[in-house]
Write a protein that holds these residues in place. Sequence first.
Motif, PDB file in Angstrom:
ATOM      1  N   CYS A  90      54.451  44.593  36.409  1.00 25.05           N
ATOM      2  CA  CYS A  90      53.209  43.973  36.897  1.00 25.05           C
ATOM      3  C   CYS A  90      52.750  44.518  38.235  1.00 25.05           C
ATOM      4  CB  CYS A  90      53.349  42.450  37.065  1.00 25.05           C
ATOM      5  SG  CYS A  90      54.012  41.617  35.668  1.00 25.05           S
TER       6      CYS A  90
ATOM      7  N   ARG B 212      40.872  44.434  41.850  1.00 21.96           N
ATOM      8  CA  ARG B 212      41.515  43.242  42.367  1.00 21.96           C
ATOM      9  C   ARG B 212      41.477  43.376  43.889  1.00 21.96           C
ATOM     10  NH1 ARG B 212      46.498  44.285  42.308  1.00 21.96           N
ATOM     11  NH2 ARG B 212      46.701  44.440  40.083  1.00 21.96           N
TER      12      ARG B 212
ATOM     13  N   ILE C 205      42.750  37.761  45.092  1.00 20.47           N
ATOM     14  CA  ILE C 205      44.198  37.523  44.998  1.00 20.47           C
ATOM     15  C   ILE C 205      44.460  36.032  45.139  1.00 20.47           C
ATOM     16  CG2 ILE C 205      46.377  37.848  46.191  1.00 20.47           C
ATOM     17  CD1 ILE C 205      45.614  40.656  46.757  1.00 20.47           C
ATOM     18  N   SER C 206      45.095  35.460  44.122  1.00 23.37           N
ATOM     19  CA  SER C 206      45.405  34.031  44.195  1.00 23.37           C
ATOM     20  C   SER C 206      46.890  33.860  44.503  1.00 23.37           C
ATOM     21  CB  SER C 206      45.082  33.355  42.867  1.00 23.37           C
ATOM     22  OG  SER C 206      46.015  33.805  41.896  1.00 23.37           O
TER      23      SER C 206
ATOM     24  N   SER D 108      48.984  31.936  43.001  1.00 21.29           N
ATOM     25  CA  SER D 108      49.817  31.900  41.796  1.00 21.29           C
ATOM     26  C   SER D 108      50.105  33.318  41.304  1.00 21.29           C
ATOM     27  CB  SER D 108      49.126  31.094  40.690  1.00 21.29           C
ATOM     28  OG  SER D 108      47.845  31.620  40.443  1.00 21.29           O
ATOM     29  N   TRP D 109      49.119  34.196  41.403  1.00 16.74           N
ATOM     30  CA  TRP D 109      49.353  35.579  40.979  1.00 16.74           C
ATOM     31  C   TRP D 109      50.431  36.223  41.849  1.00 16.74           C
ATOM     32  CZ3 TRP D 109      48.614  39.894  44.029  1.00 16.74           C
ATOM     33  CH2 TRP D 109      48.788  41.108  43.381  1.00 16.74           C
TER      34      TRP D 109
ATOM     35  N   THR E 223      53.829  34.941  41.021  1.00 20.82           N
ATOM     36  CA  THR E 223      54.328  35.471  39.747  1.00 20.82           C
ATOM     37  C   THR E 223      54.881  36.879  39.926  1.00 20.82           C
ATOM     38  OG1 THR E 223      52.531  34.282  38.671  1.00 20.82           O
ATOM     39  CG2 THR E 223      53.695  35.901  37.342  1.00 20.82           C
TER      40      THR E 223
END
Lengths: 118, 395
Positions: free
Chosen positions: B288, B327, B332-333, B335-336, B339
């Motif tokens: 990722c 992005r 950018i959050s 949660s991302w 993860t």
Amino acid sequence: MEKHPSFPAVSHLLKKYPNVGGALFQTYNDLSLGQGWKDVQVLDLQTCSRPALRGIRPGSDVSVYVLPCWLSENLTMSLVHGAFEDMGGVTEFYMAITAEDSSIVYYKLSKGLVKPQL
Amino acid sequence: MIEHQPLPYRPMSRHRRSEGKKGGTRRAENNKIYAHPLPLTFSQTYVTLGLSRHTVLNPCCEGYWDPLTRSVWVTNPKDSATLWQRGFFGKGNISRSEPSWLSRQVNIRKAELSGKVTSEEITAKRREQRKRFKMDRANAIVTAAAEAEEAFRIGKTVTNPIMIPSGATWKPADEAPEKGPSAIPQNHNKQDEGRDGELDDIVDVEHLQLTPQEAFFLIWCFDCLSVLNPQTAEGMPLQEIWLAFQTCYMDPGPSLQLRPDNPFIVNYVAYHHYRSLGWTVKSGVKFCVDYLLYKRGPVFDHAEFALVICPVYEDPADSDSSTLCFRSTQNISWSWLSTVNRVNSQVMKMLILCYVTIPSSVLVSPEMLGSPKCLAYYSVREVTVRRFIPARMRD
């Protein structure tokens, strides 16, 4: 690319879908030559306007659908819903996410909440 | 001998203890094969008075530009081997890393002839056993739960609870007798000779695939790769290559105006930065992230760092007018980030956020973007991310 043995199978859709043609070619190549899938067919999905593949995994009898896409693409839920419809109401399909160095990661998308098998 | 590891997050070599002598031989072989960190090598000629003069040896590799897959294909096996062995450039398009499709096919055919198992079959058998263990464990959990429910219903406790199998102690219950190598009949030899010819029939359909960033790095910095036009088979000049690599990421249209936030340039800035510092940079799609940084290369050790490129616009107006799905820092959050950090912590890689500053389009005009000199206007900053757990990280 025209001289590659996998080219004839995907050539008819490359003009129609220039943006994802490369992802389709790479995924077709990987499934038929690298992963050893049988009866790999190239399909044209109407609702979501994308090419897709269908084939049989080694060690299985059931044919499954694969939707190729680029890593840099923006995917939407409407596209996924459209894909499920176009695939004749299957409950799951694989998404092949391709990168420029020819790496492909496969993700399984299932309809609704699905418990992991084991 | 256990080596002292100063950084707690540096992954230990997983094979050191189990391989022993075998590992030492393989490491020595790898050190020989992958001795050169870059495609250029030096020859030494001794002239009079014991003075030596070095000349640069250029492998002069060739590749074809494929705009549809946005990559450069190196079809010559010698060039493929050179680029992979000297710097781990590229990836075999039907292999996991090094182009090995042909040797895998040959091994499969040879195994069919001699009755020996290939490494893929051994892996398949191991996976099959792991699957059976998981099924046994799932069944044991279900049975234990049912027993406990029944006992609760009649008001008693379970006296002999069923044992849930663990990975370390599980053995397959009904293991089929091991299949030895199949008996080869005496008159097989003549058929063998005929079948050896079959091995020559396998046509290698694999090539080494370079990303535009890898290809441009080899062309611009070392001039050891020439990219050929797929239609004319003629070498493309540097200017044409630089523009082609950018336009393949743009939507086709009547006016192709170059922008400073072109994905090729932004990715190239980061790629060039870390390659120049001596890291081997490979694709990080399996974790990722954008790139993985290896100290020497994938054959030596796992990647220490996982890199995520975060483009930052110097001019907010450029961000608004952008048609690219980037992005950028606005998207950018938490949660991302959490993860991605979790995925990489589990594989013992440190996450690095690499901020690439995109200069304003007012400062860098489309004419300037027509040449690699515009790279001087981009800058790179790094931030390492590590999850902080107050209860555990008191020291």
